[in-house]
Structure formats: C-alpha cells, structure tokens
Design a protein around this motif. Sequence first.
Motif, mmCIF file in Angstrom:
data_model
loop_
_atom_site.group_PDB
_atom_site.id
_atom_site.type_symbol
_atom_site.label_atom_id
_atom_site.label_comp_id
_atom_site.label_asym_id
_atom_site.label_seq_id
_atom_site.Cartn_x
_atom_site.Cartn_y
_atom_site.Cartn_z
ATOM 1 N N CYS A 24 -5.032 1.544 0.488
ATOM 2 C CA CYS A 24 -5.612 0.205 0.390
ATOM 3 C C CYS A 24 -6.930 0.163 1.153
ATOM 4 O O CYS A 24 -7.419 1.177 1.648
ATOM 5 C CB CYS A 24 -4.641 -0.829 0.945
ATOM 6 N N GLN A 25 -7.498 -1.029 1.283
ATOM 7 C CA GLN A 25 -8.787 -1.146 1.957
ATOM 8 C C GLN A 25 -8.699 -0.786 3.432
ATOM 9 O O GLN A 25 -9.707 -0.489 4.067
ATOM 10 C CB GLN A 25 -9.362 -2.561 1.797
ATOM 11 N N THR A 61 -0.987 -5.769 0.381
ATOM 12 C CA THR A 61 -2.369 -5.871 -0.071
ATOM 13 C C THR A 61 -2.368 -6.387 -1.503
ATOM 14 O O THR A 61 -1.328 -6.805 -2.022
ATOM 15 C CB THR A 61 -3.080 -4.504 0.043
ATOM 16 N N CYS A 74 0.843 -1.193 0.000
ATOM 17 C CA CYS A 74 0.000 0.000 0.000
ATOM 18 C C CYS A 74 0.879 1.244 0.000
ATOM 19 O O CYS A 74 1.760 1.380 0.859
ATOM 20 C CB CYS A 74 -0.913 0.004 1.222
ATOM 21 N N ALA A 121 -6.977 -3.885 -4.837
ATOM 22 C CA ALA A 121 -7.565 -3.296 -3.636
ATOM 23 C C ALA A 121 -7.017 -1.902 -3.360
ATOM 24 O O ALA A 121 -7.432 -1.249 -2.409
ATOM 25 C CB ALA A 121 -7.315 -4.192 -2.429
ATOM 26 N N VAL A 122 -6.075 -1.440 -4.181
ATOM 27 C CA VAL A 122 -5.520 -0.093 -4.036
ATOM 28 C C VAL A 122 -6.364 0.869 -4.866
ATOM 29 O O VAL A 122 -6.623 0.622 -6.044
ATOM 30 C CB VAL A 122 -4.051 -0.049 -4.496
ATOM 31 N N TRP A 141 -3.198 -5.744 -5.662
ATOM 32 C CA TRP A 141 -3.134 -4.583 -6.552
ATOM 33 C C TRP A 141 -4.505 -3.994 -6.827
ATOM 34 O O TRP A 141 -4.660 -2.779 -6.928
ATOM 35 C CB TRP A 141 -2.443 -4.964 -7.866
#
Length: 215
Positions: free
Chosen positions: A189-190, A173, A166, A177-178, A175
């Motif tokens: 990130c999340q 994380t 992140c 989710a960024v 990719w």
Amino acid sequence: MVSSFVWRLASGELVRDLEDSHLHAGVAELLPEALGRISSDGRTFILVEIDMGRVVGVTNGVTTRPGDSIVYAQRPGRPGLTRFVLNREPEPCRYVRVALTWVDEEYKILTAYIGRASELEPADSMAKFSTSYGFWKDFALLWGFEPVVSCTRQDARADHPEAVTCPHCGQRTLWYAVAACIACSRLGCQYCLVNQANQRTGKIVRWHVRCGYSC
C-alpha cells in the motif's frame, strides 16, 4: 515468430497475428471484417474501437450497480488490484477493440477483444488518477472470466466497499492504493511503497521502502 493468420487493413497494410498476440475468446473470426474497416493514416500504433453494427458476442466488462457483489484481485502482470463483480452475467456487445503496432513493414496485433474501451487501472503509474478512478469505480470485470494471481482476492467490506487489507503490512487501505513493487512485483500500500522518479526516463515508479524484501 510464425504467424497464424494474415489480414489487411482498409488502407492495404498487412496485419499479422503472432504467437504473442493476445486474442480474446470469440474475436478471431471477426478480425477480417473489423480490420477491413481500419485505415492506418500512417500511424505506428493504432488503438481503435469498431462498431460492427450488430451484436457480435458478449463482454465480461460491465458497469456496476448498487448492491453488486464486488471483490478485488490482481491479474497476472498488472500493477495493482482489479475490480471484479460476482453476481453479473456477460452482456451482449457490438464492438471490437483492436490494438496494432507497426513492426518490420507490417502491423502486428497486440490485443483484440469484444468490448468497449476502458481506462488504465488506478495503480498503473501511467494512469491519470482522476480519469482512471472515475472509470473503475463504476466498472468491473466478471469474476471467473480472467486469470488472477493466487491468494490476492479480497471481498469488498460491507462497511466500506472500497477498503481492503494491504497484502504486505496488514494496514487497512483502499483498493486503488495497492500497487506492485516495480522491482519484485509484490503488492503493497502507500505506506509500504514510495514513488520515485526513474533516473533514466524521469517517469514515476513505485518501490518498496519498508518491505524487508531484497528487491
């Protein structure tokens, strides 16, 4: 805005290339023929893929294979990371993709390029994740053919090709989710972002919640 070119659709409507139209390399000379194959059917927005019946150029979007060298980076104005491939070359293509919008009694070109249809990237709040990820997990753009935001490149990990770090919190994380904060555009990130419904539109948007930025 001043128009550089004016064409017509098969159904007779004028089409203009304006200053903010996004025409990719090699497509301008194909537009008279491609647009001449499109009938509007009264649509205010047209997104169409035209088979030109012959190879008309090359595309920098390819289906990836096991063993390809993958990297991730953010493109300007994009909501997250894009999947790129390092070791491939442009491929011959017979298709032209065109997006038009109806403005002031004529069509304006939004974008046109040589290539096939693609899906929204997974970080896009308008994307259906299963469809978007299902496409992009096996698809990539050729590195070096598209502008990217400085310092956002991350190479795929050997032990987990879809894992990245992140850019904000440093946590490991995935990719896809960024995503970019809708207020300040910084990537997180999340764990750094939260999905909230926009009070005006009801659509889901992403905001930083622990970023420390004054966004």
